[in-house]
Design a protein around this motif. Structure first.
Motif, mmCIF file in Angstrom:
data_model
loop_
_atom_site.group_PDB
_atom_site.id
_atom_site.type_symbol
_atom_site.label_atom_id
_atom_site.label_comp_id
_atom_site.label_asym_id
_atom_site.label_seq_id
_atom_site.Cartn_x
_atom_site.Cartn_y
_atom_site.Cartn_z
ATOM 1 N N GLY A 59 0.793 -1.221 0.000
ATOM 2 C CA GLY A 59 0.000 0.000 0.000
ATOM 3 C C GLY A 59 0.824 1.269 0.000
ATOM 4 N N PHE A 60 2.126 1.136 0.324
ATOM 5 C CA PHE A 60 2.977 2.333 0.413
ATOM 6 C C PHE A 60 3.281 2.913 -0.953
ATOM 7 N N TRP A 61 3.561 2.066 -1.937
ATOM 8 C CA TRP A 61 4.096 2.554 -3.200
ATOM 9 C C TRP A 61 3.098 3.361 -4.020
ATOM 10 N N PRO A 62 1.827 2.941 -4.150
ATOM 11 C CA PRO A 62 0.872 3.815 -4.849
ATOM 12 C C PRO A 62 0.719 5.176 -4.173
ATOM 13 N N ALA A 63 0.731 5.189 -2.831
ATOM 14 C CA ALA A 63 0.630 6.465 -2.113
ATOM 15 C C ALA A 63 1.862 7.321 -2.353
ATOM 16 N N ALA A 64 3.046 6.688 -2.387
ATOM 17 C CA ALA A 64 4.285 7.428 -2.635
ATOM 18 C C ALA A 64 4.296 8.023 -4.034
ATOM 19 N N GLU A 65 3.800 7.250 -5.009
ATOM 20 C CA GLU A 65 3.733 7.754 -6.380
ATOM 21 C C GLU A 65 2.805 8.961 -6.466
ATOM 22 N N ARG A 66 1.658 8.877 -5.797
ATOM 23 C CA ARG A 66 0.700 9.987 -5.834
ATOM 24 C C ARG A 66 1.275 11.228 -5.156
ATOM 25 N N LEU A 67 1.928 11.040 -4.024
ATOM 26 C CA LEU A 67 2.530 12.172 -3.317
ATOM 27 C C LEU A 67 3.585 12.846 -4.182
ATOM 28 N N THR A 68 4.416 12.052 -4.809
ATOM 29 C CA THR A 68 5.471 12.612 -5.660
ATOM 30 C C THR A 68 4.890 13.299 -6.882
ATOM 31 N N TYR A 69 3.905 12.653 -7.517
ATOM 32 C CA TYR A 69 3.346 13.149 -8.769
ATOM 33 C C TYR A 69 2.520 14.417 -8.571
ATOM 34 N N PHE A 70 1.758 14.479 -7.491
ATOM 35 C CA PHE A 70 0.826 15.593 -7.297
ATOM 36 C C PHE A 70 1.381 16.718 -6.423
ATOM 37 N N LEU A 71 2.444 16.465 -5.644
ATOM 38 C CA LEU A 71 2.953 17.513 -4.752
ATOM 39 C C LEU A 71 4.445 17.764 -4.903
ATOM 40 N N LEU A 72 5.262 16.747 -4.673
ATOM 41 C CA LEU A 72 6.699 16.975 -4.587
ATOM 42 C C LEU A 72 7.311 17.377 -5.931
ATOM 43 N N PHE A 73 6.967 16.646 -6.989
ATOM 44 C CA PHE A 73 7.539 16.960 -8.294
ATOM 45 C C PHE A 73 7.044 18.294 -8.831
ATOM 46 N N PRO A 74 5.748 18.614 -8.716
ATOM 47 C CA PRO A 74 5.308 19.961 -9.099
ATOM 48 C C PRO A 74 6.008 21.058 -8.312
ATOM 49 N N ALA A 75 6.251 20.843 -7.019
ATOM 50 C CA ALA A 75 6.977 21.841 -6.224
ATOM 51 C C ALA A 75 8.371 22.060 -6.787
ATOM 52 N N LEU A 76 9.022 20.992 -7.210
ATOM 53 C CA LEU A 76 10.360 21.118 -7.794
ATOM 54 C C LEU A 76 10.314 21.932 -9.081
ATOM 55 N N LEU A 77 9.333 21.654 -9.943
ATOM 56 C CA LEU A 77 9.244 22.356 -11.225
ATOM 57 C C LEU A 77 8.942 23.840 -11.029
ATOM 58 N N VAL A 78 7.995 24.160 -10.145
ATOM 59 C CA VAL A 78 7.686 25.571 -9.876
ATOM 60 C C VAL A 78 8.922 26.276 -9.338
ATOM 61 N N ASN A 79 9.616 25.627 -8.425
ATOM 62 C CA ASN A 79 10.816 26.225 -7.821
ATOM 63 C C ASN A 79 11.875 26.532 -8.872
ATOM 64 N N ARG A 80 12.091 25.596 -9.798
ATOM 65 C CA ARG A 80 13.111 25.791 -10.835
ATOM 66 C C ARG A 80 12.712 26.888 -11.829
ATOM 67 N N LEU A 81 11.492 26.780 -12.349
ATOM 68 C CA LEU A 81 11.090 27.668 -13.438
ATOM 69 C C LEU A 81 10.822 29.090 -12.957
ATOM 70 N N ALA A 82 10.292 29.254 -11.761
ATOM 71 C CA ALA A 82 9.966 30.597 -11.267
ATOM 72 C C ALA A 82 11.208 31.438 -11.045
ATOM 73 N N GLN A 83 12.337 30.792 -10.764
ATOM 74 C CA GLN A 83 13.557 31.535 -10.441
ATOM 75 C C GLN A 83 14.589 31.504 -11.555
ATOM 76 N N ALA A 84 14.256 30.867 -12.688
ATOM 77 C CA ALA A 84 15.223 30.737 -13.777
ATOM 78 C C ALA A 84 15.331 32.036 -14.574
ATOM 79 N N ARG A 85 16.473 32.241 -15.162
ATOM 80 C CA ARG A 85 16.675 33.338 -16.115
ATOM 81 C C ARG A 85 16.365 32.791 -17.514
#
Length: 305
Positions: free
Chosen positions: A33-59
């Motif tokens: 039961g851990f892995w589907p939850a981990a995938e959802r957490l990464t896909y819907f929260l952690l990875f989007p946070a990484l992309l926003v962080n990179r693109l918002a501050q890029a030149r």
């Protein structure tokens, strides 16, 4: 070849995490039961946070966005044409062809961004986010259309658009670019919070990649090898040709080549299962491509670097 130790040193921890995820899943730890939850957490929260962080501050003005877009569009359309040209020789039915197509065109975003950051550092991560912002919407549209045409999946134009505007990775790219171009950036201390979330995205995402691999029986070995060669050898060669013609820049070329050489994504398996594709074949393709990428990806990177 002087860059080989550098490349292997950067890729080693990435593939070690993938193999660790595979081992943990097979050992039953910490539970199925851990892995589907981990995938959802990464896909819907952690990875989007990484992309926003990179693109918002890029030149963004420092990067060749236009030429990169040209390479991405021509590359994906060229691979689509090649897949249809080869279909009569593959001897597959409609659902199987849709899985072959996804195996030839999709890429693993977690591995791509991890490799870009490890080999090309912060600037490489920013270019990788730009490439993803261009690739992800187009790949999703193409794959849904092919599945609908050949696998019996029933989906409307409205359904395709809904899938795009609710995709968390696409939304994150749009938010990050919007914050950047508007001059707002990341206000109110949000950069620190996003940075903390972003640091968790790649380790958990790579573990989930490994856990999602399925060691299927290789009863279609010839087809699996053909699709893997198409994805891991032909696609990088086509990307190299396009980069030579368009000249997007040294770093942009390196990141584009990296993404072209990536193995397929477990997202393809989910889409195949939802829209009537050959899901077992899709799982086998992703597993074989990930295993072969242990060899082909370092080779491509040594050539590029």
């Amino acid at each position: 070849m002087n860059n080989l130790p550098l490349i292997l040193g950067a890729l080693g921890p990435i593939f070690a995490l993938i193999l660790l995820g595979l081992g943990l899943r097979r050992l039953g730890f910490p539970g199925d039961g851990f892995w589907p939850a981990a995938e959802r957490l990464t896909y819907f929260l952690l990875f989007p946070a990484l992309l926003v962080n990179r693109l918002a501050q890029a030149r963004l003005e420092e990067y060749a966005v236009g030429p990169v877009a040209v390479v991405v569009v021509v590359l994906l359309l060229g691979m689509t044409a090649l897949a249809y040209t080869l279909r009569p020789w593959l001897g597959v039915d409609g659902p199987a062809f849709s899985s072959v197509y996804q195996g030839a065109i999709r890429f693993n975003t977690y591995v791509g961004l991890a490799v870009a950051l490890a080999v090309f550092h912060v600037e490489g991560g920013t270019v990788a986010a730009l490439v993803m912002a261009l690739m992800i919407p187009m790949i999703n549209v193409l794959c849904v259309l092919v599945l609908s045409a050949h696998a019996g999946g029933s989906i409307s134009v409205t359904g395709v658009l809904r899938g795009l505007i609710t995709n968390p990775l696409i939304l994150a790219c749009l938010v990050g670019i919007g914050l950047n171009l508007s001059g707002i950036g990341l206000p109110w201390g949000s950069a620190a919070m996003l940075d903390i979330l972003a640091r968790a995205a790649l380790p958990l995402g790579l573990l989930a990649v490994g856990a999602g691999l399925r060691l299927a029986a290789l009863n279609r070995l010839g087809l699996l090898v053909a699709v893997s060669a198409l994805k891991l050898l032909v696609l990088p060669a086509l990307a190299a040709t396009l980069c030579w013609l368009v000249q997007p820049g040294q770093l942009e070329t390196a990141v584009l080549m990296t993404f072209a050489a990536l193995p397929g994504s477990s997202t393809a398996y989910i889409l195949a299962r939802q829209l009537g594709g050959d899901a077992p074949l899709m799982a086998a393709i992703v597993t074989v491509e990930t295993g072969l990428a242990l060899v082909t990806l370092p080779a491509v990177l040594v050539w590029v670097v």
